[in-house]
Design a protein around this motif. Structure first.
Motif, short mmCIF file in Angstrom:
data_model
loop_
_atom_site.label_atom_id
_atom_site.label_comp_id
_atom_site.label_asym_id
_atom_site.label_seq_id
_atom_site.Cartn_x
_atom_site.Cartn_y
_atom_site.Cartn_z
N CYS A 225 4.97 -59.99 8.62
CA CYS A 225 3.96 -60.34 9.61
C CYS A 225 4.28 -59.75 10.98
O CYS A 225 3.40 -59.25 11.69
CB CYS A 225 3.82 -61.86 9.68
N TYR A 226 5.57 -59.75 11.38
CA TYR A 226 5.94 -59.20 12.68
C TYR A 226 5.78 -57.68 12.71
O TYR A 226 5.40 -57.10 13.73
CB TYR A 226 7.38 -59.59 13.03
N ALA A 227 6.11 -57.04 11.59
CA ALA A 227 5.94 -55.58 11.53
C ALA A 227 4.48 -55.20 11.62
O ALA A 227 4.10 -54.23 12.30
CB ALA A 227 6.57 -55.03 10.25
N ARG A 228 3.64 -55.96 10.92
CA ARG A 228 2.20 -55.68 10.99
C ARG A 228 1.67 -55.92 12.40
O ARG A 228 0.84 -55.16 12.92
CB ARG A 228 1.45 -56.55 9.98
N LEU A 229 2.15 -56.97 13.06
CA LEU A 229 1.74 -57.25 14.43
C LEU A 229 2.20 -56.12 15.38
O LEU A 229 1.46 -55.70 16.29
CB LEU A 229 2.33 -58.59 14.89
N ALA A 230 3.43 -55.63 15.15
CA ALA A 230 3.94 -54.54 15.98
C ALA A 230 3.10 -53.28 15.82
O ALA A 230 2.80 -52.58 16.79
CB ALA A 230 5.41 -54.26 15.64
N LYS A 231 2.70 -52.97 14.60
CA LYS A 231 1.87 -51.79 14.36
C LYS A 231 0.49 -51.93 15.02
O LYS A 231 -0.05 -50.96 15.56
CB LYS A 231 1.73 -51.54 12.87
N ILE A 232 -0.06 -53.13 14.94
CA ILE A 232 -1.37 -53.35 15.58
C ILE A 232 -1.27 -53.17 17.09
O ILE A 232 -2.12 -52.51 17.72
CB ILE A 232 -1.90 -54.76 15.21
N ILE A 233 -0.22 -53.76 17.68
CA ILE A 233 -0.03 -53.62 19.12
C ILE A 233 0.17 -52.16 19.51
O ILE A 233 -0.42 -51.66 20.49
CB ILE A 233 1.15 -54.49 19.58
N ASP A 234 0.97 -51.46 18.74
CA ASP A 234 1.24 -50.05 19.04
C ASP A 234 -0.03 -49.20 18.94
O ASP A 234 -0.29 -48.33 19.78
CB ASP A 234 2.31 -49.52 18.10
N TYR A 235 -0.86 -49.46 17.95
CA TYR A 235 -2.09 -48.68 17.77
C TYR A 235 -3.10 -48.99 18.89
O TYR A 235 -3.69 -48.07 19.47
CB TYR A 235 -2.70 -49.01 16.40
N VAL A 236 -3.27 -50.28 19.17
CA VAL A 236 -4.23 -50.65 20.21
C VAL A 236 -3.80 -50.11 21.57
O VAL A 236 -4.61 -49.57 22.34
CB VAL A 236 -4.40 -52.19 20.26
N TYR A 237 -2.52 -50.21 21.88
CA TYR A 237 -2.04 -49.71 23.18
C TYR A 237 -2.14 -48.19 23.25
O TYR A 237 -2.41 -47.63 24.32
CB TYR A 237 -0.60 -50.15 23.41
#
Length: 439
Positions: free
Chosen positions: A395-407
């Motif tokens: 879940c944290y890795a998926r959250l990190a990828k989402i944050i990285d893509y959105v930013y």
């Protein structure tokens, strides 16, 4: 007839004086007690004296952004009429001009209002040239340092307009009136042709403005030369703008790095800090109108700093991925292992009791259970190792990828918008200042 002509020539030579001494005596310049130089050279005091003054710009030496000063090299041509210095050239063998010390006659007290240079920078000839029709000409060379309020908002694509204002110190407008001999177009062409050095500046034009300055109880005649200069921006583009833009693109490209990003982003941020230190030495410290290049550098510094914080957050979330990404062993597998271990421990005792009663040659069941347990553990460890390498992100890795893509999307849009805005502001400002360059 010949005798009459000879007599006429003798009479002319006796009445004419062909030496400068006779002319000086005629103009009353030999008299040590002559006090004409103390008064304005007019026969009627109600008439004003017109001073015609042309300024030629020979060199633009320096423009100090921090001190708000301009250092230039100028030459002044002054002309006025002295009504007491007239003669008939035919009475003095055709002498039409004479050079005399300026201490012998009246000299206008013209000064530059913006001048802050010392007296040693003025090279003034002690002589002036006087014409037979009462005209007096004088030349002054000056290494001028003058104040100039600089507008650095569009730096380094800026245009500066500096005034050099001439005015009399003691005479009012009804006594001295300032004017020019040539037009501003002529003086601009002469200055551009005779320009020795321009440095990083280009002379656009010289504009002449004649006006009267009204004070409390007096009115002065002023003559202002508005010098318009345009900076050559290529040096600052190469040394400041291009590296700053390059660092911004590098920070944008760092989103595609799969390895360590923090060290790379910190290096980019430190490089931008060095450029800011260089920029600090060029621009004055002002808060009223911050230069556009300072805003450009500050926004890039903030964007790279936020990108560094985002990389730190993503790295932190990826480190927490093991907390919810790993699979725990199931309850059924655990119960099977426990049961096998219990059987391994109880089976030797039962097998020993039965062996006393009835010997047998078959392998004991306890040994088989131990061997089976070891094989099950080895297979389970191999399965966990493969699952650990190929498991889906937590879940944290998926959250990190989402944050990285959105930013990344937000960062890309911000960079494109910011660069477009800076381009429009700089180009429109430069076109507004110099219409001819855009057309």
């Amino acid at each position: 007839m010949a005798a009459a002509a000879a007599a006429a020539n003798v009479s002319s030579s006796q009445t004419s004086n062909c030496s400068y001494l006779g002319l000086f005596k005629h103009l009353d310049l030999i008299n040590a007690k002559r006090e004409v130089g103390m008064m304005r050279p007019v026969k009627n005091w109600t008439m004003h004296t017109t001073i015609l003054l042309d300024m030629v710009l020979y060199g633009i030496l320096e423009l100090g952004e921090k001190t708000q000063t301009v250092t230039s090299h100028i030459m002044l041509h002054m002309r006025w009429h002295d009504e007491f210095l007239t003669w008939n050239p035919s009475d003095f063998c055709g002498i039409q001009t004479v050079v005399i010390p300026k201490s012998k006659l009246w000299y206008p007290d013209i000064s530059i209002l913006e001048d802050i240079s010392d007296t040693g920078s003025i090279r003034q000839s002690p002589m002036v040239k006087v014409f037979s029709d009462s005209k007096v000409k004088a030349h002054v060379y000056q290494h001028l340092t003058s104040t100039c309020p600089l507008d650095l908002y569009l730096f380094p694509f800026d245009k500066q307009q500096c005034n050099i204002t001439f005015s009399s110190v003691n005479y009012y407008v009804d006594e001295i009136k300032l004017g020019t001999l040539s037009s501003d177009e002529t003086l601009t062409w002469v200055s551009d042709t005779l320009m020795i050095t321009e440095g990083e500046w280009i002379l656009v034009n010289l504009t002449i403005v004649e006006y009267n300055l009204n004070k409390t109880d007096e009115t002065l005649s002023n003559l202002a030369y508005m010098v318009t200069l345009v900076r050559k921006p290529m040096l600052y583009v190469i040394n400041l703008l291009v590296p700053m833009f390059y660092f911004l693109i590098l920070d944008l490209a760092s989103f595609f790095i799969r390895g360590e990003k923090l060290n790379f982003k910190v290096t980019v941020l430190l490089s931008i800090s060095v450029l800011l230190l260089i920029l600090k030495d060029l621009l004055p410290s002002t808060e009223r109108n911050m230069p556009l290049i300072a805003k450009f550098s500050l926004i890039i510094f903030i964007m790279v700093g936020l990108s560094l914080l985002e990389a730190m957050l993503v790295d932190f979330l990826m480190g927490l991925d093991g907390c919810c990404g790993q699979k725990t062993p199931s309850a059924s597998n655990t119960q099977v292992e426990i049961q096998l271990e219990v059987n391994c421990r109880t089976e030797p005792v039962e097998a020993g009791e039965k062996s006393q009663a009835k010997p047998t040659a078959r392998p004991r069941e306890g040994d088989l259970l131990k061997l089976l347990l070891e094989q099950v553990k080895a297979a389970r460890q191999e399965t966990e190792r493969q699952c650990k390498d190929e498991r889906k992100p937590g879940c944290y890795a998926r959250l990190a990828k989402i944050i990285d893509y959105v930013y990344f999307v937000f960062y890309l849009i911000s960079v494109a918008t910011f660069l477009f805005y800076m381009y429009v502001v700089w180009v429109e400002g430069r076109c507004f200042n110099l219409i001819s360059e855009c057309t």
